[in-house]
Design a protein around this motif. Structure first.
Motif, PDB file in Angstrom:
ATOM      1  N   ARG A  43      -0.863   5.151  41.639  1.00  0.00           N
ATOM      2  CA  ARG A  43      -1.161   6.314  40.795  1.00  0.00           C
ATOM      3  C   ARG A  43      -1.022   5.980  39.306  1.00  0.00           C
ATOM      4  N   CYS A  44      -0.257   4.937  38.973  1.00  0.00           N
ATOM      5  CA  CYS A  44      -0.082   4.539  37.569  1.00  0.00           C
ATOM      6  C   CYS A  44      -1.344   3.928  36.974  1.00  0.00           C
ATOM      7  N   LEU A  45      -2.353   3.652  37.814  1.00  0.00           N
ATOM      8  CA  LEU A  45      -3.611   3.100  37.303  1.00  0.00           C
ATOM      9  C   LEU A  45      -4.554   4.176  36.782  1.00  0.00           C
ATOM     10  N   ALA A  46      -4.186   5.440  36.916  1.00  0.00           N
ATOM     11  CA  ALA A  46      -5.014   6.529  36.385  1.00  0.00           C
ATOM     12  C   ALA A  46      -5.159   6.362  34.871  1.00  0.00           C
ATOM     13  N   GLY A  47      -6.393   6.291  34.414  1.00  0.00           N
ATOM     14  CA  GLY A  47      -6.673   6.156  32.993  1.00  0.00           C
ATOM     15  C   GLY A  47      -6.535   4.749  32.440  1.00  0.00           C
ATOM     16  N   VAL A  48      -6.113   3.802  33.269  1.00  0.00           N
ATOM     17  CA  VAL A  48      -5.952   2.414  32.820  1.00  0.00           C
ATOM     18  C   VAL A  48      -7.279   1.682  33.016  1.00  0.00           C
ATOM     19  N   TYR A  64     -14.062  -1.607  48.693  1.00  0.00           N
ATOM     20  CA  TYR A  64     -12.693  -1.509  49.177  1.00  0.00           C
ATOM     21  C   TYR A  64     -11.760  -1.054  48.050  1.00  0.00           C
ATOM     22  N   LEU A  65     -11.864  -1.690  46.887  1.00  0.00           N
ATOM     23  CA  LEU A  65     -10.960  -1.356  45.780  1.00  0.00           C
ATOM     24  C   LEU A  65     -11.218   0.048  45.245  1.00  0.00           C
ATOM     25  N   VAL A  66     -12.492   0.387  45.036  1.00  0.00           N
ATOM     26  CA  VAL A  66     -12.826   1.679  44.432  1.00  0.00           C
ATOM     27  C   VAL A  66     -12.610   2.839  45.413  1.00  0.00           C
ATOM     28  N   THR A  67     -13.071   2.672  46.655  1.00  0.00           N
ATOM     29  CA  THR A  67     -13.008   3.771  47.616  1.00  0.00           C
ATOM     30  C   THR A  67     -11.693   3.804  48.384  1.00  0.00           C
ATOM     31  N   ASP A  68     -11.358   2.683  49.009  1.00  0.00           N
ATOM     32  CA  ASP A  68     -10.182   2.688  49.888  1.00  0.00           C
ATOM     33  C   ASP A  68      -8.869   2.650  49.110  1.00  0.00           C
ATOM     34  N   VAL A  69      -8.772   1.762  48.143  1.00  0.00           N
ATOM     35  CA  VAL A  69      -7.498   1.611  47.434  1.00  0.00           C
ATOM     36  C   VAL A  69      -7.326   2.718  46.383  1.00  0.00           C
ATOM     37  N   LEU A  70      -8.216   2.771  45.414  1.00  0.00           N
ATOM     38  CA  LEU A  70      -8.066   3.750  44.332  1.00  0.00           C
ATOM     39  C   LEU A  70      -8.391   5.168  44.807  1.00  0.00           C
ATOM     40  N   GLY A  71      -9.434   5.310  45.627  1.00  0.00           N
ATOM     41  CA  GLY A  71      -9.818   6.635  46.113  1.00  0.00           C
ATOM     42  C   GLY A  71      -8.729   7.294  46.929  1.00  0.00           C
ATOM     43  N   ARG A  72      -8.116   6.536  47.838  1.00  0.00           N
ATOM     44  CA  ARG A  72      -7.049   7.111  48.665  1.00  0.00           C
ATOM     45  C   ARG A  72      -5.819   7.456  47.836  1.00  0.00           C
ATOM     46  N   ALA A  73      -5.642   6.752  46.710  1.00  0.00           N
ATOM     47  CA  ALA A  73      -4.522   7.072  45.814  1.00  0.00           C
ATOM     48  C   ALA A  73      -4.900   8.195  44.840  1.00  0.00           C
ATOM     49  N   ARG A  74      -6.119   8.713  44.985  1.00  0.00           N
ATOM     50  CA  ARG A  74      -6.637   9.768  44.116  1.00  0.00           C
ATOM     51  C   ARG A  74      -6.674   9.346  42.656  1.00  0.00           C
ATOM     52  N   VAL A  75      -7.071   8.082  42.444  1.00  0.00           N
ATOM     53  CA  VAL A  75      -7.203   7.543  41.093  1.00  0.00           C
ATOM     54  C   VAL A  75      -8.692   7.306  40.830  1.00  0.00           C
ATOM     55  N   ALA A  76      -9.222   7.981  39.818  1.00  0.00           N
ATOM     56  CA  ALA A  76     -10.611   7.742  39.411  1.00  0.00           C
ATOM     57  C   ALA A  76     -10.626   6.450  38.599  1.00  0.00           C
ATOM     58  N   PRO A  77     -11.345   5.430  39.068  1.00  0.00           N
ATOM     59  CA  PRO A  77     -11.308   4.154  38.355  1.00  0.00           C
ATOM     60  C   PRO A  77     -11.980   4.236  36.989  1.00  0.00           C
ATOM     61  N   SER A  78     -11.339   3.606  36.037  1.00  0.00           N
ATOM     62  CA  SER A  78     -11.893   3.485  34.691  1.00  0.00           C
ATOM     63  C   SER A  78     -12.300   2.023  34.521  1.00  0.00           C
ATOM     64  N   ILE A  79     -13.504   1.705  34.998  1.00  0.00           N
ATOM     65  CA  ILE A  79     -13.957   0.318  34.997  1.00  0.00           C
ATOM     66  C   ILE A  79     -14.395  -0.053  33.585  1.00  0.00           C
ATOM     67  N   VAL A  93      -7.975  -9.865  31.058  1.00  0.00           N
ATOM     68  CA  VAL A  93      -6.653  -9.231  31.095  1.00  0.00           C
ATOM     69  C   VAL A  93      -5.824  -9.736  29.918  1.00  0.00           C
ATOM     70  N   ALA A  94      -5.811 -11.051  29.697  1.00  0.00           N
ATOM     71  CA  ALA A  94      -5.043 -11.633  28.585  1.00  0.00           C
ATOM     72  C   ALA A  94      -5.528 -11.095  27.241  1.00  0.00           C
ATOM     73  N   ALA A  95      -6.823 -10.750  27.155  1.00  0.00           N
ATOM     74  CA  ALA A  95      -7.393 -10.205  25.918  1.00  0.00           C
ATOM     75  C   ALA A  95      -7.201  -8.692  25.811  1.00  0.00           C
ATOM     76  N   HIS A  96      -6.410  -8.112  26.713  1.00  0.00           N
ATOM     77  CA  HIS A  96      -6.087  -6.680  26.712  1.00  0.00           C
ATOM     78  C   HIS A  96      -7.294  -5.785  26.974  1.00  0.00           C
ATOM     79  N   LEU A  97      -8.278  -6.281  27.753  1.00  0.00           N
ATOM     80  CA  LEU A  97      -9.440  -5.456  28.092  1.00  0.00           C
ATOM     81  C   LEU A  97      -9.177  -4.568  29.299  1.00  0.00           C
ATOM     82  N   GLY A  98      -8.111  -4.856  30.050  1.00  0.00           N
ATOM     83  CA  GLY A  98      -7.791  -4.059  31.218  1.00  0.00           C
ATOM     84  C   GLY A  98      -6.861  -4.810  32.144  1.00  0.00           C
ATOM     85  N   VAL A  99      -6.761  -4.297  33.366  1.00  0.00           N
ATOM     86  CA  VAL A  99      -5.948  -4.909  34.413  1.00  0.00           C
ATOM     87  C   VAL A  99      -6.882  -5.302  35.552  1.00  0.00           C
TER      88      VAL A  99
END
Length: 166
Positions: A43-48, A64-79, A93-99
Motif C-alpha cells: 500500500r506504500c506504493l500508492a502515488g510512488v 502480474y505486477l499491475v493487476t495481481d500485485v498492485l491491483g489486489r493491494a488496491r494501489v493504482a500504479p503510477s508508471i 531508480v538510482a536517478a530517482h525516476l521511481g522504484v
C-alpha cells in the motif's frame, strides 16, 4: 531454450516448466523514505512512481505486477518509466525516476550505487522462474538439460546447496 519468468504466451508452440519461485524485492533510491523501512507494505506504493518493463516486452510480468500485485493491494500504479533491461531499470531508480520490482536472486548480483533493495511485507509478491523451449525440440540434449535443471531446483527447494555423489 530460455530462462523466463511467469511462463509463456504461446502454449501451442512452447513448453514451460516452472523451476523455483522467488520473492520480489523493491529497488528504491537509497535516500528514499521507503529505503528506511525493514519491509515495504504494498500500500506504500500508492502515488510512488514505478518503473516497469514495457507491456510489449514482458506482457505476463506487466499484467502480474499491475493487476495481481498492485491491483489486489488496491494501489493504482503510477508508471513513470518503462525500462527494457534490468540495468536500465536500476539506473532509473538510482536517478530517482521511481522504484522497481526486482527478483531476489538478481538483487544479490546487481550492486548499483544509489540503489537499496527492500523486501515487501508478508506475503511478498513472488516471481516464478522457469525454463521455456520449443515443442518441436525433442533432442536428448534438451531432455538432459531439463533433468539437470529439475535436480538443481529440487536441491534448492530442499535447502541443499551442494550436489551429492551418485
Amino acid at each position: 531454450m530460455a530462462f523466463v519468468r511467469l511462463g509463456v504466451l504461446d502454449g501451442e508452440r512452447m513448453h514451460y516448466r516452472p523451476l523455483q519461485p522467488e520473492p520480489l524485492l523493491l529497488a528504491v533510491p537509497e535516500d528514499h523514505p521507503l529505503a528506511k523501512l525493514p519491509a515495504v507494505p504494498l500500500r506504500c506504493l500508492a502515488g510512488v512512481p514505478i518503473i516497469l518493463f514495457p507491456y510489449g516486452q514482458e506482457p505476463l510480468l506487466y499484467r502480474y505486477l499491475v493487476t495481481d500485485v498492485l491491483g489486489r493491494a488496491r494501489v493504482a500504479p503510477s508508471i513513470a518509466f518503462e525500462a527494457t533491461t534490468l540495468e536500465s531499470a536500476c539506473s532509473a531508480v538510482a536517478a530517482h525516476l521511481g522504484v522497481a520490482f526486482v527478483g531476489e536472486s538478481l538483487a544479490r548480483i546487481f550492486a548499483i550505487p544509489g540503489v537499496a533493495y527492500r523486501p515487501f511485507a508478508a506475503p511478498p509478491p513472488m516471481s516464478k522462474l522457469g525454463v521455456a523451449w520449443r515443442q518441436d525440440a525433442t533432442s536428448n540434449t534438451v531432455r538432459w538439460f531439463l533433468e539437470i535443471l529439475e535436480e538443481l531446483a529440487a536441491e534448492g527447494r530442499n535447502g541443499n546447496g551442494h550436489r551429492t555423489p551418485a
